[in-house]
Enzyme design. Structure first.
Site, PDB file in Angstrom:
ATOM      1  N   SER A 163       0.833  -1.203   0.000  1.00 52.12           N
ATOM      2  CA  SER A 163       0.000   0.000   0.000  1.00 52.12           C
ATOM      3  C   SER A 163       0.872   1.260   0.000  1.00 52.12           C
ATOM      4  O   SER A 163       1.907   1.299   0.640  1.00 52.12           O
ATOM      5  CB  SER A 163      -0.857   0.062   1.271  1.00 52.12           C
ATOM      6  N   HIS A 194      -5.805  -0.594  -3.574  1.00 52.42           N
ATOM      7  CA  HIS A 194      -4.729  -1.441  -4.107  1.00 52.42           C
ATOM      8  C   HIS A 194      -4.943  -1.609  -5.606  1.00 52.42           C
ATOM      9  O   HIS A 194      -6.011  -2.048  -6.032  1.00 52.42           O
ATOM     10  CB  HIS A 194      -4.769  -2.843  -3.481  1.00 52.42           C
ATOM     11  N   HIS A 224      -3.906 -11.414  -1.314  1.00 50.68           N
ATOM     12  CA  HIS A 224      -3.662 -11.720   0.098  1.00 50.68           C
ATOM     13  C   HIS A 224      -4.371 -13.011   0.525  1.00 50.68           C
ATOM     14  O   HIS A 224      -5.456 -13.310   0.030  1.00 50.68           O
ATOM     15  CB  HIS A 224      -4.205 -10.600   0.986  1.00 50.68           C
ATOM     16  N   TYR A 272      -5.898 -13.321   3.250  1.00 50.49           N
ATOM     17  CA  TYR A 272      -7.169 -12.986   3.926  1.00 50.49           C
ATOM     18  C   TYR A 272      -8.308 -12.768   2.938  1.00 50.49           C
ATOM     19  O   TYR A 272      -9.469 -12.679   3.329  1.00 50.49           O
ATOM     20  CB  TYR A 272      -7.001 -11.774   4.860  1.00 50.49           C
ATOM     21  N   GLU A 273      -7.993 -12.707   1.650  1.00 54.56           N
ATOM     22  CA  GLU A 273      -9.055 -12.646   0.636  1.00 54.56           C
ATOM     23  C   GLU A 273      -9.553 -14.054   0.291  1.00 54.56           C
ATOM     24  O   GLU A 273     -10.449 -14.213  -0.526  1.00 54.56           O
ATOM     25  CB  GLU A 273      -8.531 -11.970  -0.631  1.00 54.56           C
ATOM     26  N   ALA A 291       2.983  -2.599   4.261  1.00 58.18           N
ATOM     27  CA  ALA A 291       2.556  -1.689   5.325  1.00 58.18           C
ATOM     28  C   ALA A 291       2.424  -2.541   6.574  1.00 58.18           C
ATOM     29  O   ALA A 291       1.970  -3.685   6.494  1.00 58.18           O
ATOM     30  CB  ALA A 291       1.220  -1.067   4.962  1.00 58.18           C
ATOM     31  N   MET A 313       0.189  -8.416   7.129  1.00 56.12           N
ATOM     32  CA  MET A 313      -0.610  -9.525   6.588  1.00 56.12           C
ATOM     33  C   MET A 313      -0.102 -10.044   5.238  1.00 56.12           C
ATOM     34  O   MET A 313      -0.869 -10.570   4.446  1.00 56.12           O
ATOM     35  CB  MET A 313      -2.070  -9.075   6.438  1.00 56.12           C
ATOM     36  N   SER A 314       1.171  -9.879   4.991  1.00 53.21           N
ATOM     37  CA  SER A 314       1.675 -10.285   3.664  1.00 53.21           C
ATOM     38  C   SER A 314       3.128 -10.752   3.752  1.00 53.21           C
ATOM     39  O   SER A 314       3.602 -11.133   4.817  1.00 53.21           O
ATOM     40  CB  SER A 314       1.557  -9.103   2.695  1.00 53.21           C
ATOM     41  N   ASN A 343       1.286   2.514  11.669  1.00 56.51           N
ATOM     42  CA  ASN A 343       0.594   2.733  12.945  1.00 56.51           C
ATOM     43  C   ASN A 343       1.340   1.995  14.040  1.00 56.51           C
ATOM     44  O   ASN A 343       2.087   1.054  13.769  1.00 56.51           O
ATOM     45  CB  ASN A 343      -0.841   2.172  12.864  1.00 56.51           C
ATOM     46  N   HIS A 398      -8.414   1.417   8.712  1.00 59.80           N
ATOM     47  CA  HIS A 398      -7.813   1.181   7.396  1.00 59.80           C
ATOM     48  C   HIS A 398      -7.484   2.501   6.682  1.00 59.80           C
ATOM     49  O   HIS A 398      -6.423   2.639   6.077  1.00 59.80           O
ATOM     50  CB  HIS A 398      -8.754   0.311   6.556  1.00 59.80           C
TER      51      HIS A 398
END
Ligand code: HPA
Length: 267
Positions: free
Chosen positions: A31, A62, A84, A86-87, A114, A204-205, A228, A240
């Protein structure tokens, strides 16, 4: 879906039919980094949906395209956007593009993400060079490979030889990336656990891509952009939209770092 060589080869034929015969360096843009490619000429853009085995991202903000550029005769593929886990994609699918680049003989991967800062000294906007990772999702992208080269050595998976130089120029940090499945952010208890395990950032990647790249013996250089403070830490804001805003800010510095790396003869 487990590792599927046939699908990789089908996809490779498709890229060859577009004129991409081989690749030297692959860059995965997380991102906030999409403008990186705008500064380079000679681009060919192929939407993920056109490539067998690849799909456009469902994440707003994205992009989903493979971009081919040449700099000083070096062939570079920039992967703008990811698939990802999570998709709903498998570990293999989430690193499919890296396997494809491996078959096209890519020698280097620059991977970015990120991430939340687990290390209390990390602030939004900081950039961390990844020196190692801890994978907390269970599957491996190499499941389904039946030859003994599947037992990949993950020592020194990340190349940090340029750390001192980049630290001096850009004041970057160095540390350990922890991967989670997501898409929910962590609980404060999970963050304490990840910190105790030795993590500095969480996201997450990345780890599946690194494993696939090491399977293909690529050199991997990785960066986290801290968007963050991680859940439960003083000052943590986990929305997000804020994450994307911070990623856009930190992305400018990381874009410069990556441009520097791409100009080098050999990263
Ligand atoms: N946790 C997981 N993934 C993330 C975070 C986070 O705090 N920030 C950006 N991606």
């Amino acid at each position: 879906m487990l590792y599927n060589k046939e699908l990789i080869l089908e996809s490779m034929s498709f890229l060859k039919s577009k004129g991409i015969e081989s690749v030297d360096t692959v860059v995965v843009l997380g991102s906030g980094l999409s403008h990186l490619v705008d500064q380079f000429p000679n681009t060919m853009v192929i939407p993920y949906d056109d490539i067998p085995g690849m799909h456009a991202s469902s994440v707003k903000g994205h992009d989903s395209a493979l971009i081919y550029i040449t700099i000083n005769n070096k062939k570079i593929v920039v992967l703008k956007g990811r698939m990802h886990m999570y998709e709903g994609y498998s570990a293999f699918q989430s690193s499919f593009a890296i396997a494809l680049m491996g078959e096209l003989k890519a020698r280097q991967l620059i991977v970015t993400n990120a991430a939340g800062g687990l290390n209390p000294e990390f602030n939004p906007g900081d950039i961390m060079m990844i020196e190692d990772h801890i994978k907390t999702q269970f599957p491996s992208p190499l499941e389904g490979i039946l030859t003994n080269d599947r037992f990949v050595d993950m020592q020194n998976a990340y190349d940090i030889s340029l750390y001192d130089e980049l630290q001096q120029k850009y004041q970057i940090k160095k540390g350990v990336y922890v991967s989670t499945l997501g898409p929910q952010y962590e609980t404060p208890a999970e963050v304490r656990h990840f910190r105790n395990m030795g993590g500095d950032t969480v996201g997450m990647s990345t780890v599946m891509e690194t494993i696939m790249a090491r399977y293909y013996r690529m050199k991997v250089v990785g960066f986290s952009m801290i968007t963050n403070k991680a859940s439960g830490l003083p000052g943590a804001v986990l929305a997000h939209t804020d994450v994307i805003e911070q990623a856009n800010k930190a992305g400018k510095i990381l874009s410069n770092i990556i441009s520097d790396l791409l100009q080098k003869d050999n990263i």
